[in-house]
Design a protein around this motif. Structure first.
Motif, PDB file in Angstrom:
ATOM      1  N   ALA A 170      32.400  24.323  58.092  1.00  0.00           N
ATOM      2  CA  ALA A 170      32.239  23.714  56.747  1.00  0.00           C
ATOM      3  C   ALA A 170      31.829  22.078  57.148  1.00  0.00           C
ATOM      4  CB  ALA A 170      33.616  23.551  56.058  1.00  0.00           C
ATOM      5  N   VAL A 171      32.110  21.638  58.105  1.00  0.00           N
ATOM      6  CA  VAL A 171      31.770  20.312  58.315  1.00  0.00           C
ATOM      7  C   VAL A 171      30.350  20.434  58.979  1.00  0.00           C
ATOM      8  CG1 VAL A 171      32.015  18.403  59.859  1.00  0.00           C
ATOM      9  CG2 VAL A 171      34.232  19.503  58.678  1.00  0.00           C
ATOM     10  N   ALA A 172      29.802  21.319  59.802  1.00  0.00           N
ATOM     11  CA  ALA A 172      28.741  21.592  60.246  1.00  0.00           C
ATOM     12  C   ALA A 172      27.614  21.906  59.211  1.00  0.00           C
ATOM     13  CB  ALA A 172      28.828  22.562  61.485  1.00  0.00           C
ATOM     14  N   GLU A 173      27.969  22.761  58.549  1.00  0.00           N
ATOM     15  CA  GLU A 173      27.043  23.251  57.121  1.00  0.00           C
ATOM     16  C   GLU A 173      26.829  21.837  56.404  1.00  0.00           C
ATOM     17  OE1 GLU A 173      29.119  26.218  55.309  1.00  0.00           O
ATOM     18  OE2 GLU A 173      27.789  27.677  56.543  1.00  0.00           O
ATOM     19  N   GLY A 174      27.802  20.910  56.301  1.00  0.00           N
ATOM     20  CA  GLY A 174      27.692  19.707  55.668  1.00  0.00           C
ATOM     21  C   GLY A 174      26.706  18.866  55.966  1.00  0.00           C
ATOM     22  N   LEU A 175      26.681  18.765  57.758  1.00  0.00           N
ATOM     23  CA  LEU A 175      25.872  17.826  58.185  1.00  0.00           C
ATOM     24  C   LEU A 175      24.294  18.544  58.104  1.00  0.00           C
ATOM     25  CD1 LEU A 175      28.268  17.230  61.455  1.00  0.00           C
ATOM     26  CD2 LEU A 175      27.039  15.493  59.974  1.00  0.00           C
ATOM     27  N   ARG A 176      24.440  19.780  58.320  1.00  0.00           N
ATOM     28  CA  ARG A 176      23.018  20.476  58.032  1.00  0.00           C
ATOM     29  C   ARG A 176      22.447  20.289  56.699  1.00  0.00           C
ATOM     30  NH1 ARG A 176      22.716  26.158  61.389  1.00  0.00           N
ATOM     31  NH2 ARG A 176      21.882  25.210  63.668  1.00  0.00           N
ATOM     32  N   GLY A 177      23.229  19.918  55.720  1.00  0.00           N
ATOM     33  CA  GLY A 177      22.754  19.497  54.246  1.00  0.00           C
ATOM     34  C   GLY A 177      21.943  18.337  54.430  1.00  0.00           C
ATOM     35  N   LEU A 178      22.363  17.435  55.344  1.00  0.00           N
ATOM     36  CA  LEU A 178      21.413  16.233  55.480  1.00  0.00           C
ATOM     37  C   LEU A 178      20.281  16.314  56.429  1.00  0.00           C
ATOM     38  CD1 LEU A 178      24.154  13.744  56.737  1.00  0.00           C
ATOM     39  CD2 LEU A 178      23.381  13.761  54.500  1.00  0.00           C
ATOM     40  N   HIS A 179      20.164  17.512  57.300  1.00  0.00           N
ATOM     41  CA  HIS A 179      19.247  17.572  58.146  1.00  0.00           C
ATOM     42  C   HIS A 179      19.556  18.881  58.873  1.00  0.00           C
ATOM     43  CE1 HIS A 179      15.629  16.380  60.661  1.00  0.00           C
ATOM     44  NE2 HIS A 179      16.189  16.689  61.807  1.00  0.00           N
ATOM     45  N   PRO A 180      18.463  19.518  59.145  1.00  0.00           N
ATOM     46  CA  PRO A 180      18.477  21.080  59.747  1.00  0.00           C
ATOM     47  C   PRO A 180      18.616  20.728  61.341  1.00  0.00           C
ATOM     48  CG  PRO A 180      16.180  20.669  59.463  1.00  0.00           C
ATOM     49  CD  PRO A 180      16.999  19.510  58.728  1.00  0.00           C
ATOM     50  N   PHE A 181      19.831  19.960  61.669  1.00  0.00           N
ATOM     51  CA  PHE A 181      20.311  19.608  62.989  1.00  0.00           C
ATOM     52  C   PHE A 181      20.261  21.128  63.759  1.00  0.00           C
ATOM     53  CE2 PHE A 181      22.061  16.293  60.837  1.00  0.00           C
ATOM     54  CZ  PHE A 181      21.533  15.337  61.466  1.00  0.00           C
TER      55      PHE A 181
END
Length: 235
Positions: free
Chosen positions: A40-51
């Motif tokens: 969930a946290v990783a997906e949230g971060l990927r909501g900022l940028h496709p890391f």
């Protein structure tokens, strides 16, 4: 300037780091995710940028408890699975050999977990190995040979200043300059203290190739537009 988000794992959850004082780490509360569950946290971060890469500090493994294997497995099962840079406190031949054979995983040799330079010498030429030079409030943590002999460093070197983590006090620029001067053409990665775009631009001006970042992503100090602009400037 490449930005690599950090996921600190403890008890199967993402925790918020605080200046290396691991007894104080608590499950993260972030506007990017409804929970501290790792995907969930990783997906949230990927909501900022496709890391495409995440740095993982498996704090349980580093401190000698059972590693967070289930959390790592869930990350590997994400759509467009990320490359994982994982510090799990590895300090044995068998552990590193196994980690180096795991697809999409780059093991981090943390200086704080080493008794000597033997493992680094053995694996230093492997392209997936990453060295982390770990600095706590009381100074360098680990065998001095790891710090004093850049000839045995691999191609990627993290300068981990734990006293700066979560402190909003800026990166450790003097130490980064010192390590960069020793590193030659190696990729030097800053960890700890990144507050904003200005810090990242200054790191880039020093020749720092990437930064491990957490707080400024979760608190919104780094915006998606800024991240995208910085990514466009990366080599």
């Amino acid at each position: 300037m490449r930005i690599i988000p950090v996921l600190d794992l403890k008890g199967g959850q993402v925790v918020r780091a605080e200046q290396g004082r691991r007894d104080r780490y608590r499950p993260i509360i972030t506007p990017l995710s409804a929970s501290a569950e790792v995907v969930a946290v990783a997906e949230g971060l990927r909501g900022l940028h496709p890391f495409s890469t995440f740095y993982i500090a498996d704090l349980d493994a580093i401190e000698g408890r059972a590693p967070n294997e289930d959390a790592l497995s869930r990350l590997r099962e994400m759509p467009q699975p990320p490359e994982l840079w994982v510090d799990a406190g590895l300090a044995s031949d068998e552990g590193f050999a196994s980690a180096l054979g795991t697809p999409s995983l780059c093991p981090v040799l943390g200086s704080e977990s080493q008794l000597d330079e033997v493992l680094l010498r053995r694996f230093m030429s492997h392209p997936d190995l990453i060295l982390s030079l770990d600095f706590f409030a009381d100074g360098f943590r680990g065998p001095e040979a790891l710090l004093e002999n850049p000839d045995i460093w691999p191609q990627r070197v993290i300068v981990m200043t734990l006293a700066k983590v979560g402190a909003a006090s800026g990166p450790d620029f003097p130490r980064l300059r010192e390590i960069k001067a020793k590193a030659g053409n190696r990729m030097v990665i800053a960890a700890g203290g990144v507050r904003n775009e200005a810090d990242l631009l200054e790191l880039s001006s020093l020749g720092i190739a990437a930064a491990l970042v957490a707080t400024s992503l979760h608190d919104g100090t780094l915006t998606p537009a800024q991240i995208e602009a910085l990514a466009d400037k990366s080599p």
